[in-house]
Enzyme design. Sequence first.
Site, PDB file in Angstrom:
ATOM      1  N   HIS A  29       0.818  -1.203   0.000  1.00 32.63           N
ATOM      2  CA  HIS A  29       0.000   0.000   0.000  1.00 32.63           C
ATOM      3  C   HIS A  29       0.855   1.259   0.000  1.00 32.63           C
ATOM      4  CE1 HIS A  29      -3.803   2.094   0.565  1.00 32.63           C
ATOM      5  NE2 HIS A  29      -3.226   2.845   1.474  1.00 32.63           N
ATOM      6  N   HIS A  31     -10.150   2.808  -1.012  1.00 31.95           N
ATOM      7  CA  HIS A  31     -10.368   2.445   0.388  1.00 31.95           C
ATOM      8  C   HIS A  31     -11.206   1.170   0.407  1.00 31.95           C
ATOM      9  CE1 HIS A  31      -9.984   4.527   4.517  1.00 31.95           C
ATOM     10  NE2 HIS A  31      -8.806   4.439   3.950  1.00 31.95           N
TER      11      HIS A  31
END
Length: 747
Positions: free
Chosen positions: A53, A100
């Site tokens: 990430h 998200h």
Amino acid sequence: MTQNLKHNEPVVSLDLALEHGLTKEEYERILKILGRTPSYTELGIYSVMWSEHCSYKNSIAVLKTLPRSGARLLVGAGEENAGLVDIGDGLAVAFKIESHNHPSAVEPYQGAATGVGGILRDIFTMGARPIAALNSLRFGDLSNDRVKYLFKGVVKGIGDYGNSFGVPTVAGEVYFDASYTANPLVNAMAVGIVKHNQVATATAKGKGNLVMIVGSSTGRDGIHGATFASEEISEKSEAKRPSVQVGDPFTEKLLLEATLEAIQAGLIIGIQDMGAAGLTCSSTEMSAKGKCGMTIDLDAVPLREEKMTSYEIMLSESQERMLMVVKPEDEADVKKIFGKWDLQAVTVGKVIDEDRVKIYHLGQLKADVPAETLVLGGGAPVYARESREPGYLEKLHSFDPASLPVPEDFTEIFLNLLGSPTIACKKWVYHQYDSMVRTNTVPASYDSSIVRIKGTKKGIALKTDCNARYVYLNPRRGGQIAVAEAARNVACTGATPVAITNCLNFGNPYDPEIYWQFTEAVAGIGDACRALDTPVTGGNVSFYNESPDGAVLPTPVIGMLGVIDDADKAVPSTYQHEGDMIVVLGRDLGEIGGSEYLFQRTGQLLGDAPSMDLAAEANLQALCRELSAESLVFSAHDCSEGGLAVALAEGLMEADSSLGVQMSKYSSSEIRPDFALFGETQSRVIISVNPDNVNEVRTAATFRGVQATVIGEVTGDATIRLSNKINVPTEVARNAYRTAISKAMGE
């Protein structure tokens, strides 16, 4: 370094590193970098910064092949918190899209809300005032109760945060497919405006300058959120709710105003949002970018929970926080500004002239790490994974369209397509969003949203787009189509596409077939961006979008930015007048591979993605802009999901209720009628034209090498008549289109 570890901190070992998501080789690399065993806090720092990430370790080498420079770009891709594009008049647009997904899968409301909050902070840390938000959403079948729960929570989270913050949500898209059942995709995009001379940078510099935390206090929410986003969704994911942050849009609104005031007052040397990995990410990235370091005293960090450890404080992803660098003489003024907005502004450290970030807590040195070894493009690992063409492609591509029986009832198919949740009106979604706050949004139906730039006649055109089915069937061509369709939607309004941001949602990169999908899709995006002159300003990669049932469809979402010189002249997508002629720009090849029609008939993804001629696409878009500039078209609408029949009907859905449409002939008599009506051939736009201007349109089209075919007219009888195959009242079609999602949600 003296470890000085507290007795309750775990002993760092290879096993503990593996539990943190690091590999054996990465742990050994950390040992070599530090020359010793890391402390527990240092292990946490490396684990989040080297997670997929934050580090993009499995994607950065591929991303660097994209076109990332252009005359309008004011910063390079990935250099700042968001892309920055010059739109003239001393103004620039900051824009970016991020995912998200994982948080939204376990806590849809807060997962989606904090996704919006995070992307907005990326915009205003650039010194830009947010003027618009967009989103791109993917869910499973709405017959599934869990999917309904996720859908409802995500939409409400996006709406509540954006509405409370005071930014209009102006555009988006929602697709439904079984592959997203357990792993929805929630991609949030934000756009802001900034003057060239007020752009802020995420850089720390100046020995002795102060490091300040502003905004909310730090709690235990969101710890290891970045790591959580770098693993697959499983039954254990529900236990990771603490990895989901909790947002407060009202505090964020205060933070926006205070931050912009401080930036415009010239008080900020550098500033970065505390998003993924919180204080760890902001301190190390700002230091690395400025080729310097920091000392941070965690005892000074405002906490909202007791007895937090250095590990927890450094990894917390509590929302609405920023890290800033200011000169010592400006400290009081900064505190005064933030105090005026009822926000904390606390000095927690200093800039140092060495490449080290040193973390102190309770009088002990808890971490001492070289910043450059932690960041994207610096010392973080970079991998090229094994890649292999998926075995399923040969079978799917072998499908013979001629084997599909010609349907008996075209009207039934037509209404079913209009009522497909992927195609149907998304009113159930967008009525929960405030699209008009700040009064910049142009209130009409367009293929892309138009937002005015106050103080000028200009507007910006915004769109998110991706048909993941095409990417699954042909990743490279699917990537091309995603860019082309987003740009086409912008061009239909008369705007010029100028740049993209992207959010690349894929499965596990360690799976060779997934990695092949990823590399091919990125190559396709690059092809289209070069052909259409829309460089990539940055974005986000989201891997590990998988559940025990398998990976999601490969979904490289494109966020497109266009510029229109006069927002009042934007071309709508709806028909305007009875008697106008309907013209199709572009060729019809009768392609049904990956189409919604074929899926509804067979329940399967079959065939190949539609063909794509990027030179022809560029000519079509240039023609659309030319026809708009010459005021030769009343409406323009892209032909996409559902094909020509659906596109013709969509021009009526928000039009005067008395209008209808009559298609007198197919664009080609050689194509099967169902393929002509429902095929999804690319590079086609439906326009409505005054009959007196048809010849001029044809002349312009011929000059551009674009086929222009008159296929019918706008009528005044509130009926949709498509050759001799479909004859249905407009209101019946409108009802099927408008009520599908609310009915599926049981409302």
